[in-house]
Write an enzyme that holds these catalytic residues in place. Structure first.
Site, PDB file in Angstrom:
ATOM      1  N   LEU A 106       0.864  -1.167   0.000  1.00 15.51           N
ATOM      2  CA  LEU A 106       0.000   0.000   0.000  1.00 15.51           C
ATOM      3  C   LEU A 106       0.907   1.226   0.000  1.00 15.51           C
ATOM      4  CD1 LEU A 106      -2.729  -0.942   2.666  1.00 15.51           C
ATOM      5  CD2 LEU A 106      -2.928  -1.022   0.179  1.00 15.51           C
ATOM      6  N   ASP A 107       0.509   2.263  -0.713  1.00 16.01           N
ATOM      7  CA  ASP A 107       1.311   3.476  -0.754  1.00 16.01           C
ATOM      8  C   ASP A 107       1.488   4.052   0.646  1.00 16.01           C
ATOM      9  OD1 ASP A 107       1.303   3.205  -3.503  1.00 16.01           O
ATOM     10  OD2 ASP A 107      -0.426   4.524  -3.767  1.00 16.01           O
ATOM     11  N   LYS A 108       2.509   4.875   0.803  1.00 19.30           N
ATOM     12  CA  LYS A 108       2.815   5.465   2.106  1.00 19.30           C
ATOM     13  C   LYS A 108       1.613   6.219   2.678  1.00 19.30           C
ATOM     14  CE  LYS A 108       6.138   8.540   4.394  1.00 19.30           C
ATOM     15  NZ  LYS A 108       7.354   9.381   4.220  1.00 19.30           N
TER      16      LYS A 108
END
Length: 254
Positions: A106-108
């Site tokens: 998952l993106d930051k």
């Protein structure tokens, strides 16, 4: 699983303390292997065949762990990084001893469901494009999301690099009005996991995602009782469902 492993590693995986704590207990005579006291944590033991007791408790070994994490914003989906805080940094020492890794990423700045495990076979099955495991995201989008967007996603949209996505299902919870400062609230189910895919899909139809959270992966639903940063082990039922979670594709018939 290897036929033998170091005694101190086995005890750590079985949940009997950190490596340093276990070393002290072994040296103190708390561990018995096949009815004989041992004081060498480096000795090789067989998790299946050897009878191991620590402080009078029979050791029950397990090879794999499966953790459901509600990933918070500001944390990256990695096992280690010299600059950023990682999802593994959120885990207790006991779980880190298993060397779990995130299944996918998952993106930051994205929150939500992330599976952590050291079971490589399960991870491969869940991530393989041939398995067609759906993932559902809740998103808040700047711009009015319409039925036309849903029709475009259902056919597949072309991303900025020319990639055409697989069909995706859009559920509009609220069509916001940007003039009034309202965001659209939606759920989007995709069958793949390209880099920044949900954000790029909305970019392709002229909208911008301002908040993103993954809520499902196959049959696994994010536990609503887990606050961002919290995690728990999967139940037996969740694990069995996850192991069988794929929709047969053309490749499966070959």
């Amino acid at each position: 699983m290897k036929a033998t492993m170091r005694l101190e590693k086995l005890l750590a995986h079985a949940g009997h303390g950190t490596r340093s704590e276990i070393k002290r207990r072994i040296k103190g005579g708390a561990v018995i292997v096949n009815d004989r006291p041992v004081k060498d944590g480096a000795m090789q033991v067989d998790p299946v065949k050897d009878h191991i007791v620590i402080d009078g408790e029979v050791v029950r070994y397990r090879e794999f762990i499966y953790l459901m994490l509600n990933k918070p914003q500001g944390v990256i989906s990695a096992t280690e990084d010299v600059r950023e805080r990682t999802v593994q940094d959120l885990l207790d020492d006991h779980y880190r001893l298993f060397d779990p890794f995130p299944v996918g990423r998952l993106d930051k700045d994205t929150e939500g469901l992330l599976l952590l495990t050291n079971d490589g076979k399960l991870a491969h099955n869940l991530l393989s494009p041939r398995k067609h495991v759906p993932k559902t995201y809740y998103a808040e989008v700047h711009g009015t999301v319409s039925a036309e967007d849903g029709q475009a996603f259902a056919k597949g949209v072309t991303l900025d690099d020319g990639y055409v996505t697989m069909p995706a299902a859009l559920n509009i919870l609220k069509a916001g009005d940007p003039v009034l400062g309202e965001v659209s609230k939606i759920e989007l189910t995709i069958m793949e996991g390209k880099f920044h895919q949900v954000k790029r899909m909305f970019q392709s139809v002229g909208k911008r995602v301002v908040y993103l959270k993954r809520i499902t992966m196959g049959p696994l639903l994010l536990d609503e009782h887990l606050a961002p940063g919290e995690y728990r082990e999967l139940t037996g039922g969740e694990l069995e469902q996850l192991r069988s979670a794929h929709t047969p594709g053309p490749e499966d018939a070959r």
